[in-house]
Every structure is written in structure tokens, then in C-alpha cells.
Design an enzyme around this catalytic site. Structure first.
Site, short mmCIF file in Angstrom:
data_model
loop_
_atom_site.label_atom_id
_atom_site.label_comp_id
_atom_site.label_asym_id
_atom_site.label_seq_id
_atom_site.Cartn_x
_atom_site.Cartn_y
_atom_site.Cartn_z
N ARG A 1 0.82 -1.21 0.00
CA ARG A 1 0.00 0.00 0.00
C ARG A 1 0.85 1.26 0.00
O ARG A 1 0.33 2.35 -0.17
CB ARG A 1 -0.93 0.01 1.21
CG ARG A 1 -2.00 -1.04 1.13
CD ARG A 1 -2.94 -0.91 2.30
NE ARG A 1 -3.96 -1.92 2.25
CZ ARG A 1 -5.26 -1.67 2.29
NH1 ARG A 1 -5.69 -0.44 2.37
NH2 ARG A 1 -6.12 -2.65 2.25
N ARG B 1 -18.94 -7.20 8.52
CA ARG B 1 -17.74 -6.38 8.69
C ARG B 1 -18.15 -4.98 9.11
O ARG B 1 -18.81 -4.27 8.35
CB ARG B 1 -16.93 -6.34 7.38
CG ARG B 1 -16.25 -7.64 7.07
CD ARG B 1 -15.45 -7.59 5.80
NE ARG B 1 -14.53 -6.47 5.76
CZ ARG B 1 -13.73 -6.21 4.74
NH1 ARG B 1 -13.74 -7.00 3.69
NH2 ARG B 1 -12.92 -5.17 4.77
#
Length: 190
Positions: free
Chosen positions: A89, A134
Site C-alpha cells: 500500500r 464487517r
């Protein structure tokens, strides 16, 4: 060995596409999100540390992420290649991945980036949040923060891999099969 970085903002369809690509090309899919959730669910030290960052919509620090990733690669010594989903990332993580793979006498062959409009991403994630359980997908404010973090902190990887002639942007809107076909066309040319 074929190693692919599957890239794109939260909700772009990386996990879905990785499932199809791993079967088609006999690759091991390593999703940092799945690795984090496994470690969090099982209460590992790294999982507890990662949970604090994930709950706030922030990136998990490199040393935690890299430690988890290396352990996953080492579990699959006989793999024909890997799909790295959610990693790297940052440029520092990309360098760490490159160094780690060099030690294994392999490399990243391509970054495949799924490109999707932000509003489509928000709606996809809110829908997923209704069924996945989630918490990071149930709150629009957290979702928008995650997308902003993606652009602010990870979009630099586009130029990182472009400089290495390994970046491929792929339209991430359409049917699952259409997107898989677009990704496969790139992989088949590697």
C-alpha cells in the site's frame, strides 16, 4: 512463477477477482484483509495490534503487515505464484515486498489496478456491510475515510509500478466475468 499485485480502492472487487484468477492460473491468493481478520479473530499479538488501526480506518503499520505477509508466503513454498491483494500500500511496502521476493529468487510481474468510481465503491461496500458482518463496511463515514486514505497514501504506487513498466489499469465496472476477462487478457501477455 507469476506474482501479481491486485490493486484498487476498498470495494473495487479485488477479493472476488482474486478467487477467479487463483483458480485459473493456479496461484496462491494472499489477502492482507483476510490475514488481518484471521489474526484478529484468533487474538494473536499482531492481530490485536492491527485491530486498533483497522477499526479507525487507518493503515496497519508496515512491520505488522510485512510480518504477517512473509509468514503466509513461507507457508506456500511450492506455489506457482501469488496474488497479493491489499499489499503493498506504500512505496516502503513495495520495496519490502521486492526485497523479500528477491530473496526467494522471484519478483512482482505486474500490478493490476481495478479502477472504479468512488460512489460505486461506497454503494458496494454498504451493500457488503449488510451481509458480511464487517463493521468497517457498515459505516459510510468510515468507508469514505478508507477511500480517502487509499488515494492519499497508496495511489503513489501507481507511479512506482509505472516506472517499472508493471502497472496495468483495468476497468473494474461490469459483470464479474467481464472484469475477469479484462484481467486475464493482461496476465496472458505477461
Amino acid at each position: 512463477m507469476t506474482n501479481i499485485v491486485l490493486f484498487g480502492p476498498p470495494g473495487a472487487g479485488k477479493g472476488t477477482q482474486a478467487e477467479f484468477l487463483k483458480e485459473k492460473y493456479n496461484l496462491v491468493h494472499i489477502s492482507t484483509g483476510d490475514v488481518f481478520r484471521y489474526n484478529i479473530k484468533n487474538g494473536t499479538d499482531l492481530g490485536k495490534q492491527a485491530k486498533v488501526f483497522i477499526d479507525e480506518g487507518k493503515l496497519v503499520p508496515d512491520e505488522i503487515t510485512i510480518g504477517m505477509l512473509e509468514a503466509e508466503v513461507d507457508k506456500n513454498k511450492e506455489a506457482e505464484g501469488f496474488i497479493f491483494d491489499g499489499f503493498p500500500r506504500t512505496e516502503a511496502q513495495a520495496d519490502a515486498l521486492e526485497n523479500f521476493l528477491n530473496k526467494k529468487q522471484t519478483k512482482v510481474d505486474a500490478m493490476l489496478a481495478l479502477e472504479v468510481d468512488d460512489e460505486v465503491l461506497v454503494q458496494r461496500l454498504l451493500e457488503r456491510g449488510k451481509t458480511s458482518g464487517r463493521v468497517d463496511d457498515a459505516n459510510e463515514e468510515v468507508i469514505r475515510k478508507r477511500i480517502k486514505v487509499y488515494y492519499n497514501e497508496t495511489a503513489i504506487l501507481k507511479s512506482y509500478y509505472q516506472k517499472k513498466d508493471k502497472y496495468y489499469g483495468v476497468d473494474g465496472v461490469g459483470s464479474i466475468q467481464e472484469i475477469t476477462t479484462r484481467l486475464s487478457e493482461v496476465i496472458d501477455k505477461l
